[in-house]
Design an enzyme around this catalytic site. Structure first.
Site, PDB file in Angstrom:
ATOM      1  N   ASN A   3      26.794  66.418  33.153  1.00 23.97           N
ATOM      2  CA  ASN A   3      26.296  67.767  32.888  1.00 23.97           C
ATOM      3  C   ASN A   3      24.946  67.691  32.189  1.00 23.97           C
ATOM      4  O   ASN A   3      24.424  66.605  31.945  1.00 23.97           O
ATOM      5  CB  ASN A   3      27.319  68.555  32.071  1.00 23.97           C
ATOM      6  CG  ASN A   3      27.619  67.863  30.765  1.00 23.97           C
ATOM      7  OD1 ASN A   3      26.746  67.707  29.914  1.00 23.97           O
ATOM      8  ND2 ASN A   3      28.853  67.396  30.606  1.00 23.97           N
TER       9      ASN A   3
ATOM     10  N   ASP B 299      35.272  67.800  31.955  1.00 25.29           N
ATOM     11  CA  ASP B 299      36.679  68.210  31.934  1.00 25.29           C
ATOM     12  C   ASP B 299      37.516  67.406  32.920  1.00 25.29           C
ATOM     13  O   ASP B 299      38.704  67.219  32.724  1.00 25.29           O
ATOM     14  CB  ASP B 299      36.791  69.705  32.260  1.00 25.29           C
ATOM     15  CG  ASP B 299      36.290  70.546  31.095  1.00 25.29           C
ATOM     16  OD1 ASP B 299      36.517  70.136  29.944  1.00 25.29           O
ATOM     17  OD2 ASP B 299      35.648  71.590  31.332  1.00 25.29           O
TER      18      ASP B 299
ATOM     19  N   LYS C 228      43.057  74.545  20.084  1.00 25.32           N
ATOM     20  CA  LYS C 228      42.797  73.117  19.886  1.00 25.32           C
ATOM     21  C   LYS C 228      43.259  72.637  18.514  1.00 25.32           C
ATOM     22  O   LYS C 228      43.452  71.449  18.308  1.00 25.32           O
ATOM     23  CB  LYS C 228      41.308  72.837  20.045  1.00 25.32           C
ATOM     24  CG  LYS C 228      40.791  73.214  21.438  1.00 25.32           C
ATOM     25  CD  LYS C 228      39.609  72.380  21.831  1.00 25.32           C
ATOM     26  CE  LYS C 228      39.087  72.810  23.187  1.00 25.32           C
ATOM     27  NZ  LYS C 228      38.441  71.725  23.897  1.00 25.32           N
TER      28      LYS C 228
ATOM     29  N   LYS D 203      39.837  79.412  21.180  1.00 28.76           N
ATOM     30  CA  LYS D 203      39.690  77.952  21.339  1.00 28.76           C
ATOM     31  C   LYS D 203      40.030  77.239  20.031  1.00 28.76           C
ATOM     32  O   LYS D 203      40.664  76.205  20.020  1.00 28.76           O
ATOM     33  CB  LYS D 203      38.251  77.632  21.764  1.00 28.76           C
ATOM     34  CG  LYS D 203      38.054  76.222  22.223  1.00 28.76           C
ATOM     35  CD  LYS D 203      36.753  76.044  22.973  1.00 28.76           C
ATOM     36  CE  LYS D 203      36.826  76.647  24.360  1.00 28.76           C
ATOM     37  NZ  LYS D 203      35.646  76.451  25.142  1.00 28.76           N
TER      38      LYS D 203
ATOM     39  N   PRO E  97      41.356  63.713  28.995  1.00 27.84           N
ATOM     40  CA  PRO E  97      42.014  64.105  27.739  1.00 27.84           C
ATOM     41  C   PRO E  97      41.055  64.943  26.896  1.00 27.84           C
ATOM     42  O   PRO E  97      39.841  64.709  26.923  1.00 27.84           O
ATOM     43  CB  PRO E  97      42.301  62.763  27.055  1.00 27.84           C
ATOM     44  CG  PRO E  97      41.381  61.787  27.690  1.00 27.84           C
ATOM     45  CD  PRO E  97      41.122  62.272  29.082  1.00 27.84           C
ATOM     46  N   ASP E  98      41.594  65.900  26.159  1.00 24.41           N
ATOM     47  CA  ASP E  98      40.775  66.704  25.251  1.00 24.41           C
ATOM     48  C   ASP E  98      40.723  65.966  23.916  1.00 24.41           C
ATOM     49  O   ASP E  98      41.680  66.001  23.136  1.00 24.41           O
ATOM     50  CB  ASP E  98      41.378  68.104  25.098  1.00 24.41           C
ATOM     51  CG  ASP E  98      40.438  69.036  24.363  1.00 24.41           C
ATOM     52  OD1 ASP E  98      39.758  68.580  23.420  1.00 24.41           O
ATOM     53  OD2 ASP E  98      40.372  70.222  24.744  1.00 24.41           O
ATOM     54  N   ILE E  99      39.617  65.283  23.675  1.00 22.91           N
ATOM     55  CA  ILE E  99      39.520  64.397  22.506  1.00 22.91           C
ATOM     56  C   ILE E  99      39.604  65.219  21.221  1.00 22.91           C
ATOM     57  O   ILE E  99      40.322  64.871  20.286  1.00 22.91           O
ATOM     58  CB  ILE E  99      38.212  63.576  22.546  1.00 22.91           C
ATOM     59  CG1 ILE E  99      38.030  62.941  23.927  1.00 22.91           C
ATOM     60  CG2 ILE E  99      38.208  62.499  21.464  1.00 22.91           C
ATOM     61  CD1 ILE E  99      36.665  62.337  24.171  1.00 22.91           C
TER      62      ILE E  99
ATOM     63  N   LYS F 178      30.067  51.703  47.548  1.00 22.74           N
ATOM     64  CA  LYS F 178      29.280  52.917  47.796  1.00 22.74           C
ATOM     65  C   LYS F 178      29.835  53.686  48.996  1.00 22.74           C
ATOM     66  O   LYS F 178      30.053  53.100  50.060  1.00 22.74           O
ATOM     67  CB  LYS F 178      27.820  52.528  48.036  1.00 22.74           C
ATOM     68  CG  LYS F 178      26.919  53.731  48.142  1.00 22.74           C
ATOM     69  CD  LYS F 178      25.482  53.338  48.361  1.00 22.74           C
ATOM     70  CE  LYS F 178      24.690  54.586  48.704  1.00 22.74           C
ATOM     71  NZ  LYS F 178      23.388  54.262  49.260  1.00 22.74           N
TER      72      LYS F 178
HETATM   73  O1  C5P Z   1      37.337  73.213  26.031  1.00 25.46           O
HETATM   74  P1  C5P Z   1      35.878  73.013  25.823  1.00 25.46           P
HETATM   75  O2  C5P Z   1      35.279  71.922  26.673  1.00 25.46           O
HETATM   76  O3  C5P Z   1      35.056  74.261  25.873  1.00 25.46           O
HETATM   77  O4  C5P Z   1      35.793  72.513  24.302  1.00 25.46           O
HETATM   78  C1  C5P Z   1      34.586  72.175  23.707  1.00 25.46           C
HETATM   79  C2  C5P Z   1      34.843  71.316  22.500  1.00 25.46           C
HETATM   80  O5  C5P Z   1      35.847  70.357  22.741  1.00 25.46           O
HETATM   81  C3  C5P Z   1      33.629  70.518  22.104  1.00 25.46           C
HETATM   82  O6  C5P Z   1      33.661  70.350  20.714  1.00 25.46           O
HETATM   83  C4  C5P Z   1      33.830  69.214  22.859  1.00 25.46           C
HETATM   84  O7  C5P Z   1      33.125  68.147  22.244  1.00 25.46           O
HETATM   85  C5  C5P Z   1      35.331  69.039  22.774  1.00 25.46           C
HETATM   86  N1  C5P Z   1      35.934  68.363  23.931  1.00 25.46           N
HETATM   87  C6  C5P Z   1      36.475  67.100  23.777  1.00 25.46           C
HETATM   88  N2  C5P Z   1      37.084  66.496  24.850  1.00 25.46           N
HETATM   89  C7  C5P Z   1      37.161  67.121  26.044  1.00 25.46           C
HETATM   90  C8  C5P Z   1      36.615  68.397  26.212  1.00 25.46           C
HETATM   91  C9  C5P Z   1      35.992  68.988  25.126  1.00 25.46           C
HETATM   92  O8  C5P Z   1      36.401  66.537  22.683  1.00 25.46           O
HETATM   93  N3  C5P Z   1      37.737  66.510  27.053  1.00 25.46           N
END
Ligand code: C5P
Length: 399
Positions: free
Chosen positions: A208, A276, A341, A337, A303-305, A286
């Protein structure tokens, strides 16, 4: 300064080693306890007896001495101090740290430590100016290692120029400054930044537009408040911040591993724009055009860190801060959010194309916490970072 500060002093093998005796004496006079490690070469310049007597505990130098190792292992040794000081730091020690060597107790401790490190280099001027020492110096600074000196002066070898070790009083001043520097001294902060690259094949990836500027500025601002910062960054256009430990990653999975490896921390700020999704089965070679509609990619969710760290049961950082980059219903989405989270603060910003925030240098933030919302005026990303670091410092004022 808080009582009970501990320094692990590594004495390298150079003529300036004699100054370490004076340094130990001054450190102890200042109420700082000292444990000493000597390299074999250091023992040619000062005796372990002198160092041990002044430090008030036996100087160690062997990695393989069973008795010493059984009493206090080298890993424990590397983590038991608040600060590791290397004085004199010879060209050889600098090269070893830069290269990640671990062939004696001193280099092993330096490789195994998770504590801040301060080097007081001392060497002949030609050695200091040699291309390899220049390279090692740059690498060590990038790794977040601090330096005091060297200074210009006449050297024991008769030459004149940079390479002389700072005097014990100056090294002590740097150590005291470190311990007293800022409200976040002694606080470990993890900051994520940049984008992540999710491979499609060995050549192509998904990513991105994040520049990493906001995350880099936050890491630097926290370090300026005295925090010990682990900066976990994906690819970014922004320059690497000063005074932090940088861990470069590419993918979201690597970022997650690096964050968990850097923990525990008191503060965690998640400024990275993590992808995401990743491609479920990236191709090992390739992907070729076949005249058709192109490859069909399948995705897996990353994973959502932030959420994982915010919801840790044990060793959760005291303050977990996330971002909410939104293109509509900014506050409403960000409030939800924060709850979903489980983080403490959310910095919400509008990244709609017209705002120029994504990839730009300015930002407009609303801070969302348990107490409600607070909108900051539009300002540079650097100013946002400083304001956030000050807010964090205020939170940790009595840590
Ligand atoms: O859900 P979203 O992507 O909008 O959340 C944004 C926040 O979550 C940011 O602080 C981003 O660094 C963190 N994040 C993360 N791991 C992910 C997705 C988002 O730590 N896979």
């Amino acid at each position: 300064m808080k009582k009970g500060r501990k320094v692990l002093l590594i004495v390298g093998g150079g003529i300036a080693a004699y100054k370490c005796l004076e340094l130990i004496r001054r450190l102890r006079e200042s109420g700082i306890s000292v444990t000493a490690v000597m390299t074999n070469a250091a023992k040619e310049f000062v005796t372990p007896l002198s160092v041990s007597v002044l430090a008030g505990s036996e100087a160690r130098s062997s990695l393989f001495e069973l008795g010493e190792e059984a009493k206090f292992g080298h890993i424990e040794l590397s983590r038991s101090a608040d600060l590791i000081v290397v004085a004199p730091a010879t060209a050889d020690i600098m090269a070893k740290i830069a290269g990640g060597h671990a062939d004696d107790l001193a280099s092993t401790v330096l490789l195994a430590t998770d504590k801040p490190v301060l080097l007081a280099p001392a060497m002949n001027v030609r050695m200091w100016e040699h291309a390899s020492t220049r390279r090692n110096f740059a690498t060590l600074k990038e790794d977040g290692i601090r330096f005091v000196g060297p200074v210009d002066g006449e050297m024991a070898c008769g030459e004149f120029g940079p390479g002389r070790m700072s005097e014990p009083a100056e090294i002590l001043a740097a150590i005291l400054q470190f311990f007293e520097s800022g409200p976040l001294a002694g606080v470990h902060a993890v900051v994520t930044s940049g984008t992540t690259r999710e491979p499609i094949d060995p050549i192509r990836y998904l990513a991105n537009r994040s520049s990493g500027r906001q995350g880099a500025a936050i890491a630097e601002a926290l370090a300026a408040q005295g925090a010990d910062v682990s900066f976990v960054t994906g690819p970014a256009a922004a320059e690497t911040p000063n005074g932090v430990r940088t861990i470069q990653v590419e993918t979201a999975l690597e970022m997650r591993d690096a964050v968990f490896h850097a923990l525990p921390a008191e503060v965690a700020v998640f400024a990275a724009a993590v992808a995401d999704w990743r491609v479920r089965n990236p191709s090992a070679s390739k992907i070729k055009k076949d005249g058709g509609t192109g490859p069909r990619l399948e995705f897996a969710e990353n994973p959502d860190i932030l959420a994982e760290v915010a919801q840790l049961q044990a060793d959760r950082p005291r303050l977990v801060v996330g971002f909410a980059a939104e293109t509509g219903d900014l506050i409403d989405n960000a409030v939800k959010k924060r709850k979903r989270k489980g983080c403490d603060w959310i910095l919400a910003n509008d990244v709609s194309p017209g705002t120029g925030v994504m990839g730009g240098c300015r930002n407009e933030i609303t801070l969302i916490s348990e107490r409600g919302t607070e909108t900051w005026p539009e300002m540079s990303k650097r100013d946002v970072a400083e304001r956030l670091a000050m807010r964090i410092a205020a939170q940790f004022g009595d840590h």
